[in-house]
Design an enzyme around this catalytic site. Structure first.
Site, PDB file in Angstrom:
ATOM      1  N   ASP A 190       0.921  -1.256   0.048  1.00  0.00           N
ATOM      2  CA  ASP A 190       0.035   0.056  -0.142  1.00  0.00           C
ATOM      3  C   ASP A 190       0.816   1.162  -0.147  1.00  0.00           C
ATOM      4  OD1 ASP A 190      -2.178   1.635   0.257  1.00  0.00           O
ATOM      5  OD2 ASP A 190      -2.636   1.248   2.095  1.00  0.00           O
ATOM      6  N   GLY A 212      -1.643   6.120   1.657  1.00  0.00           N
ATOM      7  CA  GLY A 212      -2.752   7.363   1.673  1.00  0.00           C
ATOM      8  C   GLY A 212      -3.474   6.882   2.922  1.00  0.00           C
ATOM      9  N   ASP A 231      -3.024   7.874  -2.761  1.00  0.00           N
ATOM     10  CA  ASP A 231      -4.294   8.427  -2.644  1.00  0.00           C
ATOM     11  C   ASP A 231      -4.549   9.263  -1.443  1.00  0.00           C
ATOM     12  OD1 ASP A 231      -4.499   6.356  -0.901  1.00  0.00           O
ATOM     13  OD2 ASP A 231      -6.249   5.762  -1.538  1.00  0.00           O
ATOM     14  N   GLN A 258     -11.654   6.409  -4.860  1.00  0.00           N
ATOM     15  CA  GLN A 258     -12.144   6.851  -3.788  1.00  0.00           C
ATOM     16  C   GLN A 258     -13.763   7.310  -4.174  1.00  0.00           C
ATOM     17  OE1 GLN A 258     -11.105   7.289  -0.825  1.00  0.00           O
ATOM     18  NE2 GLN A 258      -9.053   6.187  -1.107  1.00  0.00           N
ATOM     19  N   ASP A 291      -6.977  -7.678   1.538  1.00  0.00           N
ATOM     20  CA  ASP A 291      -6.108  -7.720   2.758  1.00  0.00           C
ATOM     21  C   ASP A 291      -6.906  -7.217   4.045  1.00  0.00           C
ATOM     22  OD1 ASP A 291      -5.174  -4.716   4.072  1.00  0.00           O
ATOM     23  OD2 ASP A 291      -5.932  -4.610   1.836  1.00  0.00           O
ATOM     24  N   CYS A 343     -11.149 -27.655  11.154  1.00  0.00           N
ATOM     25  CA  CYS A 343     -10.093 -26.804  10.919  1.00  0.00           C
ATOM     26  C   CYS A 343      -8.893 -27.641  10.931  1.00  0.00           C
ATOM     27  CB  CYS A 343      -9.775 -25.493  11.559  1.00  0.00           C
ATOM     28  SG  CYS A 343      -8.279 -24.451  11.143  1.00  0.00           S
ATOM     29  N   CYS A 396      -5.665 -26.290  10.792  1.00  0.00           N
ATOM     30  CA  CYS A 396      -4.367 -25.732  10.819  1.00  0.00           C
ATOM     31  C   CYS A 396      -3.693 -26.364  12.120  1.00  0.00           C
ATOM     32  CB  CYS A 396      -5.068 -24.493  11.589  1.00  0.00           C
ATOM     33  SG  CYS A 396      -5.410 -24.259  13.298  1.00  0.00           S
ATOM     34  N   CYS A 417      -5.538 -26.238  15.724  1.00  0.00           N
ATOM     35  CA  CYS A 417      -6.645 -27.301  15.750  1.00  0.00           C
ATOM     36  C   CYS A 417      -6.402 -28.586  15.750  1.00  0.00           C
ATOM     37  CB  CYS A 417      -7.543 -26.572  14.593  1.00  0.00           C
ATOM     38  SG  CYS A 417      -8.614 -25.050  15.094  1.00  0.00           S
ATOM     39  N   HIS A 448      -4.024 -19.628  13.688  1.00  0.00           N
ATOM     40  CA  HIS A 448      -5.333 -20.033  13.565  1.00  0.00           C
ATOM     41  C   HIS A 448      -6.002 -19.358  12.503  1.00  0.00           C
ATOM     42  CE1 HIS A 448      -9.426 -21.770  13.578  1.00  0.00           C
ATOM     43  NE2 HIS A 448      -9.402 -20.889  13.779  1.00  0.00           N
TER      44      HIS A 448
END
Lengths: 368, 368
Positions: A94, A97, A148, A189, A266, A304, A306, A309, A335
């Site tokens: 990014d 902004g 921006d 925007q 994100d 899950c 992961c 878990c 997790h």
């Protein structure tokens, strides 16, 4: 510059969702794709080895923060941002902004850029559209964002109009000065105003970016507004290019936005909420410190896969969390990031199999 | 109870060092062996998956802490401590003598045991030698420790004599009441007094424990004292049984103690120092926040194969650490625990190859 290799593989019949491959210098991104947030260069609490193991293709970092610390010189000397971080796959940065917005009293926006004081050491910086893309080019990132102006919510319409005007002008300057190897995205925007969003999008499309972001969302407005803006704005952006919704959101937000035609995401929620003791699951949010989990020997999410878990119970995680053990926020972050990446994988597979319409998002409420 | 399967594989010709296999219910321990500390059930900042990947065979947890929280009932309901923690390999539990010592104003030692108030919630507990082994038996641990009285340093000789007397009496009671599946170790006390150490060791040997610990060290005395006590005490303990030095120390301390004939170690240094920003390396301690590492693009330790050194530079880790990023203490802890486990592996290999005499410990000072 060549058009980005954004190759759509399948479309959902019940919505605007699609699955695609976005080629980048360091890794092909399978979209819809969630990028874990590593603002300052680390995804808090989650090793890069884990991200690779889970087939995470890209992370997000922040130009503004990295410019302030550790500074461009050391990143240049390391051989670029990938080398400095030790991350071999794609990086999206990014521009800053959004961060500059949060420095309300310490920044001054002019026609040329943003002057601000670092909240860390008080040093004065001037970030221009040209500098933002120059830095990202120097960093060698795979996807760069234009600088921006990102107004907060609520804001006067005039303020948003001015933000749109400047953002469009800066987008144009950014486009012209971009010399990077990676892809450059412009940011729409317009706040909650449909006419402003429409105009912002139209101007950006003329500039022939490699992709488009929906910015100025998740700045304090209600969730329905975010979904409304996304549903309205996504179709204004070219179907043949990737669409990126910045800073959003819960697993349910992601599904809704995928259905609106968004490809990239994100969000800090999985890591920030993990550190605060909140875990995402297929049955809702687990607030691990609650007494009701004290004797709960089930994993955070029974389905899950992961590493947390597969080993640990809610009772164990709660035990660590209430004692303030350093491992507790780490394990919840692990997790949550896995859960997000896995959720996107499920969404991609559902689109590929023509079954996205049958998918339900995890409930948004807390398991009480 | 059968003698423990402690099988010596090789001996060093230049010292009392030996390498051996200590059989336990959940994993064979290759000694000399370092046990990462998971007092409350987690090795802070290091996933259990990592420990398994690095071939770590055993961790340490603490009976006293686990009794207070989460409490024996939930551990029993989970099916024992291994199941509650999600750790499948060996567990050694300290009984709590060392921890009780640190509650100076909140505890009262009687002939029968220790009465204390929990520093967390003020609840009153009474820990007896019988309860300590009963808990460890119920937890299903691989190696249990008897309850001892661990005086601080400095202490009057009379206080240490009394601690020895009670510890010996409790060791006897513990031995009689032990019904666990695992091994039971007795703990030698005696402060820095050779006659007291000798007598404590002799009494324990009579009780035919499965192994012996050197306790009452690393309680504030100078490093040379720890090494002196260890060198004096280890040969008083049967060669055919494992010797465990509690709570010690740096990589150099570990090598010196291995040469004195010690087989097992635990220490908080790699995790605690990791969280504080100190990393162990072959060339000394790295204090990562120092400015001299700001532009240092080398890994923490150029020869280290840990996941942190394979990816990240000192400059990157310093960048994260000075910003207080959550990942920084995690990454340093990961490196340090790997470094300790790897250091013990090197020591075992050197003994097996008859080359321990040629090994030098990493320097103890900080890299400045």
């Amino acid at each position: 510059m060549a058009e980005p290799a954004f190759r759509i593989l399948a479309r959902d019949s019940s919505s605007a969702a699609r699955t695609a491959i976005l080629a980048s210098a360091h890794a092909p991104l399978e979209t819809p794709c969630f990028l874990p947030v590593g603002t300052r260069g680390a995804v808090k609490g989650v090793e890069f080895d884990r991200l690779e193991e889970w087939d995470c293709r890209a992370i997000l970092a922040n130009t503004y923060h990295l410019m302030a610390r550790p500074g461009r010189e050391i990143i240049r000397r390391a051989g670029g941002l990938h080398a400095f971080l030790g991350w071999r796959r794609a990086i999206l940065t990014d521009s800053g902004g959004f961060q500059v917005m949060s420095l309300s009293s310490r920044r001054r926006v002019t026609e040329e850029g943003v002057e601000f004081r670092s909240p860390e050491d008080g040093t004065r910086h001037f970030l221009t559209p040209e500098l933002a893309v120059e830095l990202q080019s120097e960093f060698g990132v795979d996807i760069a964002m234009t600088l921006d102006v990102c107004p907060p919510f609520p804001a006067e319409r005039r303020e948003i109009e001015e933000a749109c005007r400047l953002s469009t002008a800066w987008a144009s300057q950014s486009r012209e000065s971009w010399r990077g190897e990676g892809l450059l995205f412009g940011i729409v925007q317009g706040g909650t105003h449909e006419d402003l969003r429409r105009e912002s999008a139209a101007r950006l499309v003329d500039l022939r970016f490699d992709g488009h972001a929906i910015g100025g969302v998740a700045v304090g407005e209600p969730k329905e507004s975010i979904r409304g803006i996304t549903a309205f704005t996504a179709p204004l952006l070219p179907d043949a290019k990737p669409r990126y919704l910045m800073g959003v959101g819960t697993p349910a937000d992601l599904l809704a936005s995928v259905r609106a035609g968004v490809d990239l995401f994100d969000c800090v929620l999985p890591t920030r909420n993990g550190r605060m003791g909140h875990a995402y699951t297929r049955t809702g949010e687990v607030t691990i410190k609650l007494r009701r989990f004290q004797e709960d020997l089930a994993p955070l999410d029974a389905e899950c896969a992961c590493p947390v878990c597969r080993r640990h119970s809610r009772a164990y995680l709660r035990h660590l969390f209430v004692l303030g053990d350093f491992s507790a926020p780490m394990l919840l972050s692990i997790h949550n990031v896995f859960f997000y990446l896995d959720w996107m994988r499920q969404i991609r597979e559902a689109i590929a199999r023509g079954r996205l319409g049958a998918i339900d998002a995890p409930p948004e409420g807390k398991i009480d």
